[in-house]
Design an enzyme around this catalytic site. Structure first.
Site, mmCIF file in Angstrom:
data_model
loop_
_atom_site.group_PDB
_atom_site.id
_atom_site.type_symbol
_atom_site.label_atom_id
_atom_site.label_comp_id
_atom_site.label_asym_id
_atom_site.label_seq_id
_atom_site.Cartn_x
_atom_site.Cartn_y
_atom_site.Cartn_z
ATOM 1 N N HIS A 52 42.029 36.168 41.629
ATOM 2 C CA HIS A 52 41.996 37.163 42.705
ATOM 3 C C HIS A 52 40.530 37.515 42.961
ATOM 4 C CE1 HIS A 52 46.287 38.962 42.017
ATOM 5 N NE2 HIS A 52 46.273 38.281 43.155
ATOM 6 N N CYS A 73 42.421 46.455 39.510
ATOM 7 C CA CYS A 73 43.773 45.945 39.791
ATOM 8 C C CYS A 73 44.827 47.039 39.679
ATOM 9 C CB CYS A 73 44.180 44.887 38.784
ATOM 10 S SG CYS A 73 43.136 43.477 38.693
HETATM 11 N N1 ARG Z 1 49.719 39.622 36.240
HETATM 12 C C1 ARG Z 1 49.231 39.963 37.521
HETATM 13 C C2 ARG Z 1 49.202 38.708 38.396
HETATM 14 O O1 ARG Z 1 48.864 37.680 37.924
HETATM 15 C C3 ARG Z 1 47.876 40.575 37.451
HETATM 16 C C4 ARG Z 1 47.396 41.072 38.760
HETATM 17 C C5 ARG Z 1 46.022 41.592 38.727
HETATM 18 N N2 ARG Z 1 45.702 42.156 39.964
HETATM 19 C C6 ARG Z 1 44.546 41.994 40.607
HETATM 20 N N3 ARG Z 1 44.358 42.606 41.719
HETATM 21 N N4 ARG Z 1 43.651 41.152 40.171
HETATM 22 O O2 ARG Z 1 49.537 38.765 39.543
#
Ligand code: ARG
Length: 702
Positions: A168, A264
């Site tokens: 991300h 996050c």
């Molecule tokens: N386990 C989640 C996923 O993989 C973690 C999300 C983390 N969020 C972020 N905005 N980086 O989607």
């Protein structure tokens, strides 16, 4: 609470690592402690509450990642673009977030069903509100970016993520107040890094190193001068503090196990709206058609890889699978690129790959005039070896003198426009040159499978062969040579002096004598060492029979050059009876034209060596007219020169002991070129042996 900034969070009541959808989750299933997670989350919550208002959305059982509210959607002003999760493991969160946004008075925009976009996790506003940084490559699709620009009326800058640990954008990129940026550059491709560097001044960029990056240092919550994050190194902390921020560390280890941290776990729901700025996006899309043996020739894979490797993305709109063995497949592929520049690069590489027909582009080609003779407009389209057509005034015009790596010039004549590949130096004032990549198509006739296998070269499929396959290839080349000779076709040989040093001279001479070679292209050296050998028995001073250096041998080739200069030319030296055998001898005796292109290192040169390289290129090109096969024998320089001048459809056999040379030369993206990594003397000796054994395919058929 000191400001009216608001964040949305979701308590970790149902948080756990239940599945693996990013590398951090691997090996961590059910390994996080709920108790510690709750404690860490509350600590973060309390900290943020000191600086902003925090709203809460109800956690839902069965959706453990709902704590990561950054992925709920992307908010700007009163508008929100709801996330479309890539993985089904998170798709069930969408309705809950949608409900919360609707209940809180936001206008919710819904993306098309199968267009992934993971909200503020992949889209971060510049903290001054000047533009939106949007990530793609793992979770969000590039094609979602134009929607963001449209709905949120903001300029979108697309950044491509290339390291799956930073899947991300918010895991490796954090815009801060006052135009600062905290980021981990290796997570982005080079085009994206360039874009970042163009928009953010060097003194505003805080580069995070890997040890901090993997601790989610970039996943920080920024409120004015406060930066809240997981524990980081003292060094980075000092760096951030130095430019006026106060770092507040709060442990988030339990959430790291799911691939998330401070940022996050929050979604900023009050993003500054700058009324004076408006939507703009550089993302471009184009639909391409591919036809041919897409699957069994591996073309579709190569095309799609190439699109992604260059920073684009694709959607296969249609795939018409050729059902019969001999039928071809057709695919319609939508290609998206973050900018016009990238799109041009992708399209031209796809054209080079040779599988793509740009669809009947409804647009004419773009032309720009030559304003300085011999100089093309900056953005000129660079030709390929493939037969090309250019659309001018609604009509497709076939490009003449097809070759690669030159501009295409359009000239008006009394019977309409003509298009021609021209060397830069041939451009004259008044020429119109094709720029960009629109209004262009390449003409390919896909061969049927039967045709392909009838073509003895197909099995080699432009691969580079090693010793094991040499004999097999020699057989095929011999057969092909015989066929071309017997049908009055044309074979051109390019050769370097290594042919002589490795003892291949006598075999090449035999090929010429027996009518297998219609022109010889090389440099000063092949001729010098060939004649040195026939006159003095040495090649570069090495005795060819005993393989040892001869005393004073290093002067042999200079004496030879002097002898030929005395006679005035190679032909005259042969006619005088001085040279009695060898490659040059056979050329003269059998009226096989040879062009020797000079270079800076040439001794002499021989009177026949063309030291005017522009003339030499023209003479090479003349000899290559109508050629069916080129045998490239251990000369990188002359072979590449020839490759550049030769259109698709000409068979090329490149023999060199150096695999790098072979790969470079045989990589024409088509089945018609073949590389053989071997000693060229050995290759030639095997080749004449084969030819001696072969009966003509035509005489046997009679
Ligand atoms: N386990 C989640 C996923 O993989 C973690 C999300 C983390 N969020 C972020 N905005 N980086 O989607």
């Amino acid at each position: 609470m000191t400001s009216r900034i608001r964040f949305l969070m979701c308590a970790p009541n149902h948080y756990d690592v239940d599945y693996v959808i990013n590398p951090w989750m691997e090996g961590n299933i059910h390994k996080s402690s709920r108790e510690r997670a709750v404690e860490q989350w509350h600590k973060l919550h309390e900290t943020i509450k000191e600086y902003a208002i925090v709203d809460l959305v109800t956690p839902e059982k069965g959706w453990p990642d709902m704590v990561f509210t950054a992925n709920a959607g992307l908010v700007l002003g009163n508008n929100v673009v709801l996330s479309r999760f890539l993985h089904k493991e998170r798709q069930g969160e969408e309705p809950y977030f949608q409900k919360w946004f609707e209940e809180n008075g936001y206008t919710v925009h819904l993306l098309p069903q199968d267009l992934p976009f993971e909200g503020a996790g992949d889209a971060l506003l510049d903290r001054e509100g000047r533009w939106l940084w949007a990530g793609y490559g793992f979770r969000s699709e590039l094609d979602s970016h134009p929607y963001l620009a449209k709905w949120l009326d903001v300029e979108v800058l697309s950044l491509r993520l290339i390291d799956d640990r930073f899947y991300h954008l918010d895991t490796c990129f954090c815009p801060l107040s006052n135009g600062y940026l905290l980021y981990y550059p290796p997570a982005f491709d080079s085009y994206s890094n360039r874009l970042i560097e163009m928009r953010v001044a060097p003194e505003k960029r805080i580069v995070v190193l890997e040890p901090d990056a993997v601790n989610f240092a970039c996943n920080a919550v920024n409120v004015d001068h406060i930066v809240i994050m997981n524990k980081i190194s003292e060094k980075l902390k000092a760096q951030i503090a130095e430019v006026g921020f106060q770092v507040i560390e709060t442990p988030l280890t339990e959430f790291l196990k799911a691939g998330g941290a401070a940022k996050c776990l929050t979604l900023r729901s009050t993003e500054p709206l700058r009324e004076e700025l408006h939507g703009n996006v550089t993302v471009e899309s184009r639909v391409l058609c591919m036809k041919g043996h897409l699957l069994d020739a591996g073309l579709i894979n190569r095309a799609l890889d190439l699109i992604v490797d260059n920073g684009g993305s694709f959607q296969v709109l249609n795939f018409d699978l050729g059902e019969q063995r001999q039928s071809t497949s057709a695919a319609e592929v939508k290609v998206s690129a973050p900018s016009h520049e990238v799109m041009e690069e992708i399209i031209s590489q796809l054209i080079e790959l040779g599988a793509v027909d740009l669809p009947e582009d409804e647009r004419d080609a773009q032309l720009e005039p030559v304003t300085i003779a011999g100089v093309a407009p900056d953005d000129f389209y660079v030709s390929t070896i493939y037969p090309t057509e250019v659309r001018i005034n609604g009509k497709w015009v076939r490009v003449e003198k097809q070759r690669m790596d030159v501009p295409i010039a359009i000239t008006e004549t009394s019977y309409g426009p003509t298009a021609m590949c021209k060397m830069l130096r041939e451009l004259v004032l008044g020429d119109q040159v094709v720029v960009d990549v629109q209004g262009l198509r390449t003409i390919r006739k896909p061969e049927s499978r039967e045709q392909r296998s009838a073509q003895e070269f197909s099995f080699m499929s432009s691969g580079v062969s090693s010793e094991r396959r040499v004999e097999l290839i020699v057989e095929q080349v011999a057969w092909e040579l015989r066929k071309i000779r017997d049908s009055g076709g044309k074979v051109v040989v390019t050769a370097g002096p290594v042919v002589i040093h490795t003892g291949g001279g006598q075999h090449l001479a035999q090929l010429i004598r027996e009518g297998y070679v219609q022109a010889l292209l090389g440099g000063n050296a092949i001729a010098v060492h060939d004649m040195e050998q026939s006159l003095m028995g040495t090649s570069l001073g090495v005795d060819m029979k005993r393989g040892v250096a001869v005393r004073g041998g290093h002067r042999h080739h200079l004496k030879l050059i002097n002898t030929v200069r005395r006679h005035g030319s190679i032909a005259k030296t042969v006619e005088a009876g001085v040279i009695k055998s060898g490659v040059m001898y056979e050329c003269v005796k059998n009226n096989v034209p040879f062009i020797l292109a000079g270079s800076i290192r040439d001794d002499g040169p021989l009177p026949d060596t063309q030291m005017d390289l522009i003339k030499a290129q023209t003479e090479y090109a003349q000899q290559l007219q109508g050629v069916e096969m080129v045998l490239m024998l251990s000369s990188m320089l002359h072979s590449i020169g020839v490759g550049n001048m030769t259109p698709a459809g000409v068979r090329m056999v490149c023999v060199d002991i150096n695999p790098a040379v072979v790969t470079k030369l045989s990589d024409r993206g088509s089945i018609e070129s073949i590389g053989v990594v071997t000693d060229v003397g050995l290759f030639l000796s095997l080749l004449v042996q084969q030819l001696d054994q072969l009966t003509s395919p035509y005489t046997t058929m009679l």
